[in-house]
Design a protein around this motif. Structure first.
Motif, PDB file in Angstrom:
ATOM      1  N   LYS A 269       0.824  -1.219   0.000  1.00 44.07           N
ATOM      2  CA  LYS A 269       0.000   0.000   0.000  1.00 44.07           C
ATOM      3  C   LYS A 269       0.859   1.271   0.000  1.00 44.07           C
ATOM      4  CE  LYS A 269      -3.589   2.411   2.622  1.00 44.07           C
ATOM      5  NZ  LYS A 269      -2.798   3.659   2.747  1.00 44.07           N
ATOM      6  N   ALA A 270       1.811   1.356   0.918  1.00 41.70           N
ATOM      7  CA  ALA A 270       2.637   2.558   1.026  1.00 41.70           C
ATOM      8  C   ALA A 270       3.452   2.785  -0.247  1.00 41.70           C
ATOM      9  CB  ALA A 270       3.563   2.452   2.236  1.00 41.70           C
ATOM     10  N   PHE A 271       3.888   1.705  -0.878  1.00 37.02           N
ATOM     11  CA  PHE A 271       4.661   1.792  -2.122  1.00 37.02           C
ATOM     12  C   PHE A 271       3.860   2.504  -3.207  1.00 37.02           C
ATOM     13  CE2 PHE A 271       5.878  -0.188  -6.216  1.00 37.02           C
ATOM     14  CZ  PHE A 271       7.244   0.062  -6.232  1.00 37.02           C
ATOM     15  N   TYR A 272       2.620   2.054  -3.411  1.00 29.98           N
ATOM     16  CA  TYR A 272       1.796   2.665  -4.457  1.00 29.98           C
ATOM     17  C   TYR A 272       1.214   4.015  -4.025  1.00 29.98           C
ATOM     18  CZ  TYR A 272       2.302  -1.621  -7.100  1.00 29.98           C
ATOM     19  OH  TYR A 272       2.834  -2.680  -7.801  1.00 29.98           O
ATOM     20  N   ASP A 273       1.077   4.219  -2.709  1.00 27.65           N
ATOM     21  CA  ASP A 273       0.671   5.547  -2.234  1.00 27.65           C
ATOM     22  C   ASP A 273       1.706   6.596  -2.635  1.00 27.65           C
ATOM     23  OD1 ASP A 273      -1.627   4.575  -1.112  1.00 27.65           O
ATOM     24  OD2 ASP A 273      -0.940   4.690   0.970  1.00 27.65           O
ATOM     25  N   ARG A 274       2.990   6.224  -2.563  1.00 27.41           N
ATOM     26  CA  ARG A 274       4.054   7.150  -2.958  1.00 27.41           C
ATOM     27  C   ARG A 274       3.960   7.476  -4.445  1.00 27.41           C
ATOM     28  NH1 ARG A 274       8.782   7.130   0.069  1.00 27.41           N
ATOM     29  NH2 ARG A 274       9.547   8.619  -1.511  1.00 27.41           N
ATOM     30  N   ALA A 275       3.602   6.476  -5.235  1.00 22.35           N
ATOM     31  CA  ALA A 275       3.430   6.727  -6.674  1.00 22.35           C
ATOM     32  C   ALA A 275       2.272   7.688  -6.908  1.00 22.35           C
ATOM     33  CB  ALA A 275       3.188   5.410  -7.406  1.00 22.35           C
ATOM     34  N   ASP A 276       1.154   7.436  -6.226  1.00 23.36           N
ATOM     35  CA  ASP A 276      -0.021   8.297  -6.390  1.00 23.36           C
ATOM     36  C   ASP A 276       0.268   9.738  -5.996  1.00 23.36           C
ATOM     37  OD1 ASP A 276      -1.470   6.138  -7.245  1.00 23.36           O
ATOM     38  OD2 ASP A 276      -2.477   5.788  -5.341  1.00 23.36           O
ATOM     39  N   ALA A 277       1.082   9.921  -4.976  1.00 24.26           N
ATOM     40  CA  ALA A 277       1.368  11.270  -4.479  1.00 24.26           C
ATOM     41  C   ALA A 277       2.070  12.129  -5.521  1.00 24.26           C
ATOM     42  CB  ALA A 277       2.213  11.184  -3.211  1.00 24.26           C
ATOM     43  N   CYS A 278       2.734  11.493  -6.490  1.00 24.01           N
ATOM     44  CA  CYS A 278       3.455  12.232  -7.538  1.00 24.01           C
ATOM     45  C   CYS A 278       2.542  12.728  -8.641  1.00 24.01           C
ATOM     46  CB  CYS A 278       4.531  11.344  -8.164  1.00 24.01           C
ATOM     47  SG  CYS A 278       5.798  10.795  -7.035  1.00 24.01           S
ATOM     48  N   ILE A 279       1.340  12.167  -8.713  1.00 22.96           N
ATOM     49  CA  ILE A 279       0.464  12.447  -9.853  1.00 22.96           C
ATOM     50  C   ILE A 279      -0.385  13.678  -9.570  1.00 22.96           C
ATOM     51  CG2 ILE A 279      -1.350  11.537 -11.340  1.00 22.96           C
ATOM     52  CD1 ILE A 279      -0.371   8.728 -10.585  1.00 22.96           C
ATOM     53  N   VAL A 362      15.084  12.247 -28.664  1.00 21.06           N
ATOM     54  CA  VAL A 362      14.163  12.390 -27.541  1.00 21.06           C
ATOM     55  C   VAL A 362      14.936  12.705 -26.265  1.00 21.06           C
ATOM     56  CG1 VAL A 362      12.433  11.195 -26.127  1.00 21.06           C
ATOM     57  CG2 VAL A 362      12.553  10.757 -28.589  1.00 21.06           C
ATOM     58  N   ARG A 363      14.419  13.659 -25.497  1.00 25.29           N
ATOM     59  CA  ARG A 363      14.987  13.964 -24.188  1.00 25.29           C
ATOM     60  C   ARG A 363      14.150  13.262 -23.122  1.00 25.29           C
ATOM     61  NH1 ARG A 363      14.077  19.357 -23.587  1.00 25.29           N
ATOM     62  NH2 ARG A 363      12.168  18.925 -22.407  1.00 25.29           N
ATOM     63  N   ILE A 364      14.806  12.510 -22.252  1.00 28.94           N
ATOM     64  CA  ILE A 364      14.127  11.821 -21.155  1.00 28.94           C
ATOM     65  C   ILE A 364      14.626  12.392 -19.837  1.00 28.94           C
ATOM     66  CG2 ILE A 364      13.645   9.614 -20.038  1.00 28.94           C
ATOM     67  CD1 ILE A 364      14.305   8.221 -22.657  1.00 28.94           C
ATOM     68  N   ILE A 365      13.700  12.836 -19.009  1.00 24.79           N
ATOM     69  CA  ILE A 365      14.023  13.285 -17.652  1.00 24.79           C
ATOM     70  C   ILE A 365      13.381  12.293 -16.696  1.00 24.79           C
ATOM     71  CG2 ILE A 365      13.794  15.127 -15.947  1.00 24.79           C
ATOM     72  CD1 ILE A 365      13.532  17.094 -18.265  1.00 24.79           C
ATOM     73  N   MET A 366      14.148  11.797 -15.747  1.00 25.84           N
ATOM     74  CA  MET A 366      13.632  10.767 -14.845  1.00 25.84           C
ATOM     75  C   MET A 366      14.133  11.016 -13.429  1.00 25.84           C
ATOM     76  SD  MET A 366      14.114   6.614 -15.191  1.00 25.84           S
ATOM     77  CE  MET A 366      13.266   6.536 -16.778  1.00 25.84           C
ATOM     78  N   GLU A 367      13.270  10.745 -12.469  1.00 27.18           N
ATOM     79  CA  GLU A 367      13.684  10.844 -11.075  1.00 27.18           C
ATOM     80  C   GLU A 367      13.101   9.682 -10.278  1.00 27.18           C
ATOM     81  OE1 GLU A 367      11.402  13.968  -8.675  1.00 27.18           O
ATOM     82  OE2 GLU A 367      11.240  14.743 -10.725  1.00 27.18           O
ATOM     83  N   PRO A 368      13.820   9.210  -9.264  1.00 26.41           N
ATOM     84  CA  PRO A 368      13.329   8.087  -8.470  1.00 26.41           C
ATOM     85  C   PRO A 368      12.279   8.540  -7.467  1.00 26.41           C
ATOM     86  CG  PRO A 368      15.424   8.836  -7.598  1.00 26.41           C
ATOM     87  CD  PRO A 368      15.142   9.676  -8.816  1.00 26.41           C
ATOM     88  N   VAL A 369      11.340   7.658  -7.178  1.00 26.16           N
ATOM     89  CA  VAL A 369      10.275   7.971  -6.219  1.00 26.16           C
ATOM     90  C   VAL A 369      10.374   7.056  -5.000  1.00 26.16           C
ATOM     91  CG1 VAL A 369       7.782   8.070  -5.829  1.00 26.16           C
ATOM     92  CG2 VAL A 369       8.741   8.832  -8.016  1.00 26.16           C
ATOM     93  N   VAL A 370      10.358   5.740  -5.231  1.00 27.25           N
ATOM     94  CA  VAL A 370      10.409   4.791  -4.124  1.00 27.25           C
ATOM     95  C   VAL A 370      10.893   3.450  -4.655  1.00 27.25           C
ATOM     96  CG1 VAL A 370       7.990   4.093  -4.439  1.00 27.25           C
ATOM     97  CG2 VAL A 370       9.062   3.785  -2.204  1.00 27.25           C
ATOM     98  N   LYS A 371      11.551   2.671  -3.795  1.00 27.46           N
ATOM     99  CA  LYS A 371      12.047   1.356  -4.188  1.00 27.46           C
ATOM    100  C   LYS A 371      11.714   0.360  -3.088  1.00 27.46           C
ATOM    101  CE  LYS A 371      16.534   0.855  -4.432  1.00 27.46           C
ATOM    102  NZ  LYS A 371      17.927   0.919  -4.934  1.00 27.46           N
ATOM    103  N   LYS A 372      11.273  -0.852  -3.499  1.00 25.36           N
ATOM    104  CA  LYS A 372      10.912  -1.880  -2.518  1.00 25.36           C
ATOM    105  C   LYS A 372      11.017  -3.254  -3.162  1.00 25.36           C
ATOM    106  CE  LYS A 372       6.813  -3.597   0.022  1.00 25.36           C
ATOM    107  NZ  LYS A 372       7.450  -3.893   1.321  1.00 25.36           N
ATOM    108  N   GLU A 373      11.807  -4.115  -2.579  1.00 21.40           N
ATOM    109  CA  GLU A 373      11.880  -5.528  -2.938  1.00 21.40           C
ATOM    110  C   GLU A 373      11.938  -5.784  -4.444  1.00 21.40           C
ATOM    111  OE1 GLU A 373       8.778  -7.701  -1.021  1.00 21.40           O
ATOM    112  OE2 GLU A 373       9.126  -6.757   0.932  1.00 21.40           O
ATOM    113  N   GLY A 374      12.888  -5.170  -5.110  1.00 25.19           N
ATOM    114  CA  GLY A 374      13.074  -5.444  -6.531  1.00 25.19           C
ATOM    115  C   GLY A 374      12.182  -4.656  -7.462  1.00 25.19           C
ATOM    116  N   ARG A 375      11.360  -3.778  -6.904  1.00 23.21           N
ATOM    117  CA  ARG A 375      10.528  -2.905  -7.742  1.00 23.21           C
ATOM    118  C   ARG A 375      10.792  -1.459  -7.378  1.00 23.21           C
ATOM    119  NH1 ARG A 375       4.403  -5.028  -7.351  1.00 23.21           N
ATOM    120  NH2 ARG A 375       4.905  -7.072  -6.484  1.00 23.21           N
TER     121      ARG A 375
END
Length: 550
Positions: A269-279, A362-375
């Motif tokens: 839950k917390a893993f995907y909550d972090r993803a949602d918070a970015c949107i 193409v220009r790609i900009i990427m930043e990390p959000v959260v990492k957990k158990e191989g994902r």
């Protein structure tokens, strides 16, 4: 009217019997996480299955019990049933998600709510995140000082507080200032109307909630267009008849089995909550990617309209098209993206890279959000930076030599059959070697002997071998080969600098009747961890060598 009054009297007089004999049941309506489409939890709803009157719906028995001051008994039973269900699922080893339970005004007058819910989780030995507490806007407005204290106490003890029916009253925004909440549930009236005004209100509310660190759930989702709109504005969760009506617990396993969207467990839950918070709704291109490091697989959780437009501009008409390219291990972009992702994750910083993709830059900009158990979750955006000029005969890509020189250290046209090489760009400062109409084989040998790292020479020659180059390119996916080698770069004063990783791409030039090859060399991603590259690239080469000799 008389019939209704008679039913109300029956409800009030038979409440205790109904609770004792199990006529009042806990039903559950699924909650769906918008980004993943997974079944992520449920809301507990009371249903009265009476032996005399059949199914009595909440719209009938709730007002009757509220008027009699007895609805708190039903709320307590629903909380207890929910705790029991969660305990049973844990004991059976089944996946569990958050289940929310409704609290009415009377609950706070008749019982000590904090002590009651604490007692339940202690009795059933439950993690507190498995039960969330829904409080309506109308409850919070009454006795504000008391409710503020209770809400604060509940959250301090680890319980999540959801505001139900947000937007149904007149003071919703004030509550966000007065109360610290975990989730606001947007009143179903917004989607029932689904007017331009209601859509703007929902969009602004979701954006504001994200800024305040509050998650959002939309009630009353009944149409596909509702789902697509909620995805676009970044609403975290959805609930409504589009997904499922409330159902008894006995029906839930079959629903989950045939739902098809998968089940999210509380551990994630917390893993995907972090993803949602970015949107957050934005006019800037934005994507949220989930990357499974073990499976080497990318998956879009979110794409806004501007990001989709950028993908369309480089020929990716559908999300699946882009995911197919990202996950095609033989596609040159896959290795580039993997290397770039490795840098983002190793530095844990926002990074930028320029790549060639489908004949576009193409220009790609990427930043990390959260990492957990191989994902991991990655926030990204792309921009098509190709300059296109439209001419009478059609559209062609036009890049100046200066622009190309910024992207590549070396560009040559090779003709293995004629044994020639024509120099287009040479940022290496190499005076010998590949010049216009130079001896191709001699030039490649000189490059290998004097510039390529000793440990990479064998790999380089297997890649650049002019005798097999055309045939290997014909067999390669998209007619292109890519690899990485360490190259010693000459300094302006003529001395040799340190070795650095360079990316080599060769491809057959269209219209040359498979005779000419375009060779492009550019610096690999700056700052890449050397050991990580060697493990990824050299380790793969050593493994292939072992397999060939066995």
């Amino acid at each position: 009217m008389e019939e209704r009054e008679s039913l109300n009297r029956y409800i009030v007089s038979h409440l205790d019997e109904a609770l004792e004999k199990g006529w009042i049941e806990a039903w559950y309506q699924p909650v769906i996480r918008t980004t993943t489409g997974c079944f992520a939890g449920a809301e507990t709803l009371a249903r009265w299955r009476d032996p005399v009157h059949g199914m009595i719906m909440p719209g009938v028995f709730v007002p009757a019990l509220e008027e009699a001051g007895l609805i708190w008994k039903v709320d307590c039973r629903m909380l207890t049933q929910t705790a029991k269900i969660q305990r049973d699922r844990l004991d059976l080893g089944l996946p569990v998600g958050t289940i929310s339970c409704n609290l009415s005004r009377q609950d706070f007058d008749k019982i000590d709510v904090v002590a009651f819910v604490e007692g339940l989780v202690r009795e059933y030995q439950l993690p507190k995140e498995l039960i969330s507490l829904e409080i309506t806007e109308s409850v919070l407005v009454q006795n504000k000082e008391k409710m503020t204290s209770i809400v604060k106490d509940l959250r301090a003890k680890g319980f999540r507080i959801w505001m139900d029916d947000f937007g149904s009253g007149y003071s919703s925004l004030i509550f966000l200032n007065d109360y610290t909440l975990d989730v606001i549930k947007l009143d179903m009236g917004f989607l029932r109307s689904f007017s331009k005004t209601s859509m703007e209100i929902m969009k602004s509310t979701v954006s504001m909630a994200k800024t305040l660190g509050i998650r959002t759930l939309a009630e009353g989702v009944e149409k596909e267009e509702h789902v697509q709109f909620l995805k676009e504005i970044g609403c975290d969760m959805m609930q409504g008849y589009f997904f499922a009506k409330p159902m008894p617990d006995s029906a839930m396993p079959e629903y989950v089995r045939f739902f098809g969207g998968g089940t999210e467990t509380i551990e994630w839950k917390a893993f995907y909550d972090r993803a949602d918070a970015c949107i957050v709704y934005s006019d800037a291109p934005m994507a949220i990617l989930e990357y499974d490091m073990e499976k080497d697989h990318y998956h879009y959780l979110y794409l806004n309209q501007k990001e989709r437009e950028q993908l369309w501009s480089i020929g990716r008409k559908h999300r699946a098209d882009s995911e197919f390219v990202l996950n095609s291990t033989h596609h040159p972009l896959h290795r580039k993206l993997n290397s770039f992702t490795g840098r983002v994750l190793s530095t844990w910083e926002r990074c930028t890279v320029y790549v060639a993709d489908n004949s576009f830059y193409v220009r790609i900009i990427m930043e990390p959000v959260v990492k957990k158990e191989g994902r991991c979750i990655l926030k990204a955006s792309i921009a098509n930076v190709t300059e296109v000029k439209v001419q009478k005969e059609g559209e062609i890509m036009s890049k100046t030599t200066a622009d190309i020189a910024l992207l590549f250290d070396d560009v040559h046209v090779l003709n293995p059959g004629q044994n020639t090489a024509d120099n287009l760009i040479n940022n290496f400062g190499i005076n010998a070697g590949l010049r216009d109409q130079d001896d191709l084989r001699k030039g490649l040998a000189n490059f290998r002997d004097f510039l390529v790292h000793p440990e990479d020479k064998a790999r380089y020659w297997a890649f650049a071998d002019p005798d097999t180059m055309i045939e290997r390119l014909k067999e390669a996916p998209d007619g292109m080969l890519c690899d990485f080698f360490r190259v010693q770069i000459p300094k302006p004063d003529g001395t040799m600098g340190p070795y650095r990783w360079e990316e080599f791409n060769i491809l057959i030039i269209p219209g040359s009747e498979d005779q000419k090859v375009l060779s492009c060399i550019k610096t690999a991603i700056v700052g890449e961890d050397r050991k990580a590259i060697e493990e990824a690239i050299l380790g793969e080469w050593k493994q292939e060598t072992v397999e060939q000799t066995e």
